[in-house]
Design a protein around this motif. Structure first.
Motif, PDB file in Angstrom:
ATOM      1  N   LYS A 195       0.832  -1.210   0.000  1.00 34.10           N
ATOM      2  CA  LYS A 195       0.000   0.000   0.000  1.00 34.10           C
ATOM      3  C   LYS A 195       0.866   1.259   0.000  1.00 34.10           C
ATOM      4  CE  LYS A 195      -3.907   2.243   0.318  1.00 34.10           C
ATOM      5  NZ  LYS A 195      -4.767   2.344  -0.847  1.00 34.10           N
ATOM      6  N   LEU A 196       1.917   1.264   0.816  1.00 34.78           N
ATOM      7  CA  LEU A 196       2.825   2.415   0.849  1.00 34.78           C
ATOM      8  C   LEU A 196       3.521   2.604  -0.493  1.00 34.78           C
ATOM      9  CD1 LEU A 196       4.446   2.009   4.388  1.00 34.78           C
ATOM     10  CD2 LEU A 196       2.574   3.528   3.722  1.00 34.78           C
ATOM     11  N   VAL A 197       3.954   1.513  -1.102  1.00 33.27           N
ATOM     12  CA  VAL A 197       4.611   1.582  -2.416  1.00 33.27           C
ATOM     13  C   VAL A 197       3.628   2.106  -3.456  1.00 33.27           C
ATOM     14  CG1 VAL A 197       5.692   0.221  -4.257  1.00 33.27           C
ATOM     15  CG2 VAL A 197       6.328  -0.189  -1.872  1.00 33.27           C
ATOM     16  N   ASP A 198       2.390   1.637  -3.413  1.00 35.61           N
ATOM     17  CA  ASP A 198       1.364   2.138  -4.342  1.00 35.61           C
ATOM     18  C   ASP A 198       1.154   3.641  -4.182  1.00 35.61           C
ATOM     19  OD1 ASP A 198       0.857  -0.259  -5.552  1.00 35.61           O
ATOM     20  OD2 ASP A 198      -1.214  -0.443  -4.838  1.00 35.61           O
ATOM     21  N   GLU A 199       1.076   4.085  -2.939  1.00 45.50           N
ATOM     22  CA  GLU A 199       0.860   5.512  -2.697  1.00 45.50           C
ATOM     23  C   GLU A 199       2.045   6.334  -3.193  1.00 45.50           C
ATOM     24  OE1 GLU A 199      -0.239   5.928   1.423  1.00 45.50           O
ATOM     25  OE2 GLU A 199      -2.251   5.182   1.027  1.00 45.50           O
ATOM     26  N   LEU A 200       3.244   5.810  -3.035  1.00 43.56           N
ATOM     27  CA  LEU A 200       4.431   6.475  -3.555  1.00 43.56           C
ATOM     28  C   LEU A 200       4.354   6.570  -5.075  1.00 43.56           C
ATOM     29  CD1 LEU A 200       7.248   7.657  -2.880  1.00 43.56           C
ATOM     30  CD2 LEU A 200       8.161   5.340  -3.134  1.00 43.56           C
ATOM     31  N   ALA A 201       4.002   5.459  -5.720  1.00 44.38           N
ATOM     32  CA  ALA A 201       3.901   5.428  -7.181  1.00 44.38           C
ATOM     33  C   ALA A 201       2.792   6.337  -7.698  1.00 44.38           C
ATOM     34  CB  ALA A 201       3.675   3.996  -7.664  1.00 44.38           C
ATOM     35  N   LYS A 202       1.759   6.540  -6.897  1.00 43.67           N
ATOM     36  CA  LYS A 202       0.643   7.402  -7.315  1.00 43.67           C
ATOM     37  C   LYS A 202       0.961   8.884  -7.142  1.00 43.67           C
ATOM     38  CE  LYS A 202      -3.022   4.076  -6.478  1.00 43.67           C
ATOM     39  NZ  LYS A 202      -4.056   3.619  -5.555  1.00 43.67           N
ATOM     40  N   GLY A 203       2.155   9.178  -6.620  1.00 42.71           N
ATOM     41  CA  GLY A 203       2.561  10.566  -6.498  1.00 42.71           C
ATOM     42  C   GLY A 203       2.165  11.254  -5.210  1.00 42.71           C
ATOM     43  N   LYS A 204       1.702  10.494  -4.253  1.00 47.72           N
ATOM     44  CA  LYS A 204       1.323  11.075  -2.968  1.00 47.72           C
ATOM     45  C   LYS A 204       2.561  11.675  -2.298  1.00 47.72           C
ATOM     46  CE  LYS A 204      -2.099   9.768   0.457  1.00 47.72           C
ATOM     47  NZ  LYS A 204      -2.763   8.665   1.155  1.00 47.72           N
ATOM     48  N   LYS A 205       2.365  12.756  -1.563  1.00 50.03           N
ATOM     49  CA  LYS A 205       3.479  13.416  -0.871  1.00 50.03           C
ATOM     50  C   LYS A 205       3.997  12.520   0.244  1.00 50.03           C
ATOM     51  CE  LYS A 205       2.040  18.098  -1.835  1.00 50.03           C
ATOM     52  NZ  LYS A 205       1.681  19.401  -1.290  1.00 50.03           N
ATOM     53  N   MET A 206       5.327  12.577   0.463  1.00 48.38           N
ATOM     54  CA  MET A 206       5.961  11.716   1.455  1.00 48.38           C
ATOM     55  C   MET A 206       5.364  11.903   2.848  1.00 48.38           C
ATOM     56  SD  MET A 206       7.998   9.549   0.157  1.00 48.38           S
ATOM     57  CE  MET A 206       9.258   8.991   1.277  1.00 48.38           C
ATOM     58  N   ASP A 207       5.072  13.129   3.258  1.00 52.11           N
ATOM     59  CA  ASP A 207       4.539  13.324   4.611  1.00 52.11           C
ATOM     60  C   ASP A 207       3.174  12.660   4.777  1.00 52.11           C
ATOM     61  OD1 ASP A 207       3.348  15.297   2.979  1.00 52.11           O
ATOM     62  OD2 ASP A 207       3.129  16.675   4.658  1.00 52.11           O
ATOM     63  N   LYS A 208       2.402  12.547   3.685  1.00 48.60           N
ATOM     64  CA  LYS A 208       1.122  11.857   3.740  1.00 48.60           C
ATOM     65  C   LYS A 208       1.328  10.342   3.773  1.00 48.60           C
ATOM     66  CE  LYS A 208      -1.619  15.461   3.227  1.00 48.60           C
ATOM     67  NZ  LYS A 208      -2.189  16.044   4.417  1.00 48.60           N
ATOM     68  N   ILE A 209       2.259   9.849   2.959  1.00 44.18           N
ATOM     69  CA  ILE A 209       2.549   8.418   2.930  1.00 44.18           C
ATOM     70  C   ILE A 209       3.046   7.956   4.296  1.00 44.18           C
ATOM     71  CG2 ILE A 209       4.027   6.611   1.942  1.00 44.18           C
ATOM     72  CD1 ILE A 209       4.119   8.342  -0.645  1.00 44.18           C
ATOM     73  N   LEU A 210       3.931   8.750   4.894  1.00 49.68           N
ATOM     74  CA  LEU A 210       4.540   8.376   6.164  1.00 49.68           C
ATOM     75  C   LEU A 210       3.707   8.806   7.366  1.00 49.68           C
ATOM     76  CD1 LEU A 210       8.280   9.117   5.318  1.00 49.68           C
ATOM     77  CD2 LEU A 210       6.946   7.053   4.899  1.00 49.68           C
ATOM     78  N   LEU A 211       2.468   9.163   7.094  1.00 43.33           N
ATOM     79  CA  LEU A 211       1.491   9.485   8.133  1.00 43.33           C
ATOM     80  C   LEU A 211       2.010  10.485   9.147  1.00 43.33           C
ATOM     81  CD1 LEU A 211       0.309   5.802   8.590  1.00 43.33           C
ATOM     82  CD2 LEU A 211      -0.853   7.565   7.262  1.00 43.33           C
ATOM     83  N   GLU A 212       2.657  11.537   8.621  1.00 41.71           N
ATOM     84  CA  GLU A 212       3.241  12.563   9.492  1.00 41.71           C
ATOM     85  C   GLU A 212       2.362  13.783   9.607  1.00 41.71           C
ATOM     86  OE1 GLU A 212       7.073  13.190   7.752  1.00 41.71           O
ATOM     87  OE2 GLU A 212       7.835  11.285   8.486  1.00 41.71           O
ATOM     88  N   ASP A 213       1.199  13.717   9.053  1.00 37.66           N
ATOM     89  CA  ASP A 213       0.328  14.888   9.064  1.00 37.66           C
ATOM     90  C   ASP A 213      -0.804  14.745  10.031  1.00 37.66           C
ATOM     91  OD1 ASP A 213      -1.570  16.697   6.557  1.00 37.66           O
ATOM     92  OD2 ASP A 213      -0.559  17.404   8.345  1.00 37.66           O
TER      93      ASP A 213
END
Length: 120
Positions: A102-120
């Motif tokens: 799921k994290l790899v998919d979100e990265l490939a979809k262009g999601k911002k790193m802070d959103k992928i890494l749940l830092e927001d």
């Protein structure tokens, strides 16, 4: 839920065999190896050196995740992956692998790193 044959297959899969597939997927979408490694490190607690070692040692996902320390926010990873809701997967190993997918998919979809890494 995923069946036991699927869970057994995932248990025996080699992390080093799947890693290049992840890399191809993210690079095709303009992301970098460094970003992929950052996502893997965030989820597992592994350093870049650790990740390389698991690839070189031909470690299975079972070994890889048995030795990982999941991020405290990993339980917040939700959504569909491979037709399954991550949060509803009962087999612990399969759930962890699907979290990584799921994290790899979100990265490939262009999601911002802070959103992928749940830092927001």
């Amino acid at each position: 839920m995923e069946n036991s044959a699927s869970n057994d297959r995932i248990k025996k899969m080699l992390f080093g065999t799947v890693y290049p597939l992840y890399l191809t997927k993210v690079e095709r979408k303009g992301r970098t190896k460094e970003e992929l490694d950052q996502v893997i490190s965030w989820l597992t607690g592994f350093s870049l050196k650790d990740i390389e070692r698991y690839i070189q040692e031909r470690s299975t996902f079972e070994t890889f995740f048995a030795e990982a320390t999941l991020h405290a926010n990993a339980h917040l990873i939700t959504g569909l992956i491979c037709g399954y809701r991550v949060q509803e997967i009962e087999d612990e190993l399969t759930k962890k692998v699907r979290m990584l997918d799921k994290l790899v998919d979100e990265l490939a979809k262009g999601k911002k790193m802070d959103k992928i890494l749940l830092e927001d």
